[in-house]
Design an enzyme around this catalytic site. Structure first.
Site, short mmCIF file in Angstrom:
data_model
loop_
_atom_site.label_atom_id
_atom_site.label_comp_id
_atom_site.label_asym_id
_atom_site.label_seq_id
_atom_site.Cartn_x
_atom_site.Cartn_y
_atom_site.Cartn_z
N LYS A 56 0.85 -1.19 0.00
CA LYS A 56 0.00 0.00 0.00
C LYS A 56 0.88 1.24 0.00
CE LYS A 56 -3.91 2.02 2.57
NZ LYS A 56 -4.75 1.90 3.79
N SER A 131 -9.62 1.92 2.77
CA SER A 131 -8.73 2.63 1.88
C SER A 131 -7.70 1.73 1.18
CB SER A 131 -7.99 3.71 2.66
OG SER A 131 -7.19 3.16 3.68
N SER A 155 -9.85 -0.35 6.99
CA SER A 155 -9.27 -0.27 5.65
C SER A 155 -8.55 -1.50 5.13
CB SER A 155 -8.33 0.92 5.57
OG SER A 155 -9.09 2.10 5.44
#
Ligand code: GLN
Length: 450
Positions: A56, A131, A155
């Site tokens: 990420k 996210s 997330s």
């Protein structure tokens, strides 16, 4: 197979599908291939040896662009690695690239990214969640065997649920946050997104542990997560909060959990309904606490120290103002303003302090339940993935969608999402929440169910 075969396979799949999925923000092909060449012919016991990994884009990677999906960090090349990256590199996993997300991890659809909209591999008109949407979409579409995400309010678990993969948020303090761009420091945790429970446990095994550079990591032995994966859950006591099957939760999500509970009962577990009475304050508490922390954490992006700087400032004030106005997107600005307001003298007691008190009550609800039960089970999300564009302008609906994941972060507990069925062609997730530092039991239950 060689390391080069594994890396080839990953890039082949990326070339086939990522034009449509748009999970990656940056690929690190040359370095990945060089590292694979180095590893070819070597043999090592570590199961992550030569395994392609996606990261990420809020986890910093030395000399590899790290943007947080923000214009603010569009050209930011970190000079060191996050602790979790050092650990993956020590295990000889191979970083393939950096994955899309909501800007600074604020959002539930990955649509607040300044750069691109990632699509759900099961339905290209749906979002992958957020996210960590890029991480979940890349794993679900077979581009990578595993990715790292971060989870402040859901997330990792929510995108895992939306994309039909496995995502675990570890106990707060289990995994180092050193080198992870801070959103809300009292909740942020890094965790693995994988296709199977076993893979997930393998990755956590490699990234967990005390880190002298993060004082919130806890000095506790990391247990052998894999040894619990026996399929045996006889005598396990499950609590099912009535709030997790009630108002705001779709019939499909509810039914999928009841079906999963039947499977677990068949394996010798028992379940009872319990109550987490303060969980109804979770969403408002979370948005106050996290926005307050974010307003402080994001003060460092001042146009001087990192990233974007406005080209022709009139003076220092103008430099700050314009760099931040031009560098941050709407959702990030909204949270900074909300947080600054909540922390300001005169409002602090009414908002921030109240939120901290509510947070304690939410945690105490869980403590009471865990005095009698081994795990708490419910849906990961109230419904399956949203369509692209469906909630991005309807923020209250988007925030309310975090209802079932947020209390876990506020209480600092570990939680996993595992696939538990489909509705309207989209996956649903089963959430298994454990006691502090008891990821082992979570994995044991998830593995028996899977
Ligand atoms: N959707 C939540 C938010 O927007 C969760 C984000 C997260 O866990 N990083 O804050």
């Amino acid at each position: 197979i060689t390391a080069t075969d594994l890396v080839d396979e990953s890039f082949k799949r990326i070339n086939e599908v990522d034009g449509k999925i748009k999970a990656f923000l940056t690929l690190d092909e040359e370095n990945a291939r060089n590292k694979a060449k180095e590893l070819d012919g070597k043999v090592e016991e570590n199961p992550l040896f030569a395994i392609p990994a996606g990261i990420k884009d809020n986890i910093i990677t030395k000399d590899l662009r790290t943007t947080c999906a923000s214009k603010m960090l569009e050209d930011f090349n970190p000079i060191y690695d996050a602790t979790v990256m050092e650990k993956l590199n020590d295990a000889n996993a191979i970083t393939i690239g950096k994955l899309n997300m909501d800007e600074f991890a604020m959002g539930s659809t990955s649509e607040t990214s300044a750069f691109q909209t990632t699509r759900n591999p099961w339905d290209l008109d749906a979002v992958p969640g957020g996210s960590s949407g890029g991480s979940a979409a890349a794993v679900a579409s077979g581009q990578l065997p595993f990715a790292l995400g971060t989870d402040t309010g859901g997330s990792i678990r929510q995108p895992a649920a939306f994309c039909g993969v496995v995502g675990l948020k570890p106990t707060y303090g289990r995994v180092s946050r050193y080198g992870v761009v801070a959103f809300a420091s009292s909740l942020d945790q890094v965790g693995p997104i994988t296709r199977t429970v076993e893979d997930n446990a393998l990755v956590l095994q490699n990234i967990a542990g005390l880190d002298p550079r993060d004082s919130t990591t806890v000095n506790q032995d990391v247990p052998d997560f894999l040894s619990g994966l026996t399929g045996d859950i006889k005598g396990l006591k499950i609590a099912v909060p009535k709030e997790y099957l009630g108002e705001g939760v779709s019939e499909a999500s509810r039914q999928s959990v009841l079906d999963a509970l039947k499977v677990l009962e068949g394996l010798g577990a028992t379940w009872e309904e319990v109550s987490l009475p303060h969980s109804k304050y979770g969403v408002s508490t979370y948005y106050l606490v996290t926005s307050s922390e974010a307003s402080a954490n994001l003060a460092r992006f001042d146009g001087v120290r990192y990233g974007y700087s406005t080209p022709n400032p009139k003076n220092l004030m103008d430099l700050y103002k314009k760099s931040r106005s031009e560098g941050f997107g709407d959702e990030v600005k909204r949270r900074i303003m909300l947080g600054t307001y909540a922390l300001s003298a005169g409002f602090y007691d009414a908002y921030y302090k109240k939120a901290q008190q509510a947070r304690t009550l939410i945690k105490q609800d869980f403590d009471e339940v865990f005095a009698k039960y081994d795990v708490v089970i419910g849906p990961t999300t109230p419904r399956p993935a949203y369509k692209v564009g469906e909630v991005i302008d309807d923020l209250l609906t988007m925030y309310a969608g975090d209802l079932l994941t947020i209390p876990v972060n506020l209480a600092g507990l570990p939680g996993i999402s595992v696939p538990c069925g489909f509705t309207e062609g989209l996956p649903l997730g089963l959430q298994i929440i454990g006691k502090h530092f008891d990821e082992r039991t979570i994995y044991r239950v998830a593995y028996a169910y899977e």
